[in-house]
Design an enzyme around this catalytic site. Structure first.
Site, PDB file in Angstrom:
ATOM      1  N   GLY A 114       3.031   0.929  -3.805  1.00 44.68           N
ATOM      2  CA  GLY A 114       2.052   0.979  -2.723  1.00 44.68           C
ATOM      3  C   GLY A 114       1.226  -0.274  -2.545  1.00 44.68           C
ATOM      4  CB  VAL A 115       1.087  -3.535  -4.144  1.00 39.41           C
ATOM      5  CG1 VAL A 115       0.431  -2.808  -5.297  1.00 39.41           C
ATOM      6  CG2 VAL A 115       2.526  -3.907  -4.479  1.00 39.41           C
ATOM      7  N   GLY A 116       2.350  -2.946  -0.830  1.00 36.27           N
ATOM      8  CA  GLY A 116       2.726  -3.627   0.403  1.00 36.27           C
ATOM      9  C   GLY A 116       4.010  -4.426   0.331  1.00 36.27           C
ATOM     10  CB  VAL A 156       3.783  -5.073   5.006  1.00 38.55           C
ATOM     11  CG1 VAL A 156       3.056  -6.134   5.834  1.00 38.55           C
ATOM     12  CG2 VAL A 156       3.610  -3.707   5.656  1.00 38.55           C
ATOM     13  CE  LYS A 201      13.526   0.171  -1.322  1.00 39.77           C
ATOM     14  NZ  LYS A 201      12.122  -0.069  -1.599  1.00 39.77           N
ATOM     15  CB  THR A 237      13.893   6.800  -3.959  1.00 38.82           C
ATOM     16  OG1 THR A 237      12.660   6.066  -3.966  1.00 38.82           O
ATOM     17  CG2 THR A 237      14.837   6.228  -5.011  1.00 38.82           C
ATOM     18  CB  ALA A 275      12.281   0.977  -6.195  1.00 38.14           C
ATOM     19  N   PRO A 298      -3.459  -9.802   5.580  1.00 33.44           N
ATOM     20  CG  PRO A 298      -4.430 -10.269   7.652  1.00 33.44           C
ATOM     21  CD  PRO A 298      -3.344 -10.735   6.721  1.00 33.44           C
TER      22      PRO A 298
END
Length: 212
Positions: A13-15, A18, A33, A37, A106, A187
């Site tokens: 969940g740290v990006g 993106v 990728k 999952t 992942a 950002p």
């Protein structure tokens, strides 16, 4: 020169996606990728396809696409499957070596790909260079420095950090302590769409090309 770039994170969940989108757009690279999952939540490949503006990027299909939103080894176990790293590496060797390739992992380095191989070993066997996606949160210094030290200890080449979210002075400390350069930062955004990715890609592009 090896054109494989592996996007890893200091955690979940740290990006990473993106970050992968911005790097892919900046370099007009291909994207892959290998293990997805959490299919019920959609795929990162489809997310990248929706965010990329250039017409050059090829998004290669996953080797493994698993239902459960778990680590690859557990998601595969729940489906009574086995992830074969050699199969992933064989697919990688079939790609055009003249094209830059952004590979998204992942989670972090010590996420198990299968019952025996962790992500770090797979990166090493891919002979890829690493970009570390990081954000500021309680415990982020520890996670960032563990990631940096593990890569340095094992000799896996690191291109640099890309930080996300709100700026914090911890970033400067992490860069100084790790000795790994900052590529840039992405950002926090209310809406992440093609325009945002294109704008951030342009900002990251000079540092990326310099460090590559």
């Amino acid at each position: 020169m090896n054109k494989r770039i592996f996007i890893t994170g200091t955690g979940t969940g740290v990006g990473k996606t993106v970050t992968a989108a911005c790097v892919t757009e900046a370099l007009q690279a291909d994207y892959w990728k290998p293990v997805q999952t959490g299919l019920s939540e959609g795929t990162d490949t489809n997310t990248i396809l929706s965010l990329i503006s250039n017409t050059t990027t090829i998004c290669h299909p996953e080797v493994y696409a698993l239902e459960a939103p778990e680590s690859p080894h557990l998601a595969a176990r729940m489906q009574q499957q086995s992830i074969e790293v050699d199969r992933i590496l064989a697919r990688l060797e079939a790609f055009d070596p003249s094209r830059q390739l952004v590979i998204e992992g992942a989670g972090g380095l010590m996420v198990p790909v299968n019952e025996e191989v962790f992500t770090l070993e797979m990166i090493s066997r891919m002979q890829a260079r690493v970009i570390i996606a990081a954000q500021n949160y309680l415990g982020s210094i520890n996670h960032a420095m563990l990631t940096a030290r593990l890569l340095q200890h094992t000799g896996v080449p690191v291109i640099g950090w890309i930080f996300g979210g709100d700026w914090h002075s911890n970033e400067e400390d992490i860069i100084r302590w790790s000795g790994i350069p900052r590529i840039g930062r992405i950002p926090q955004a209310t809406t992440v769409g093609k325009a945002f990715i294109q704008e951030q890609a342009q900002l990251l592009s000079p540092s990326l090309h310099q460090l590559l």
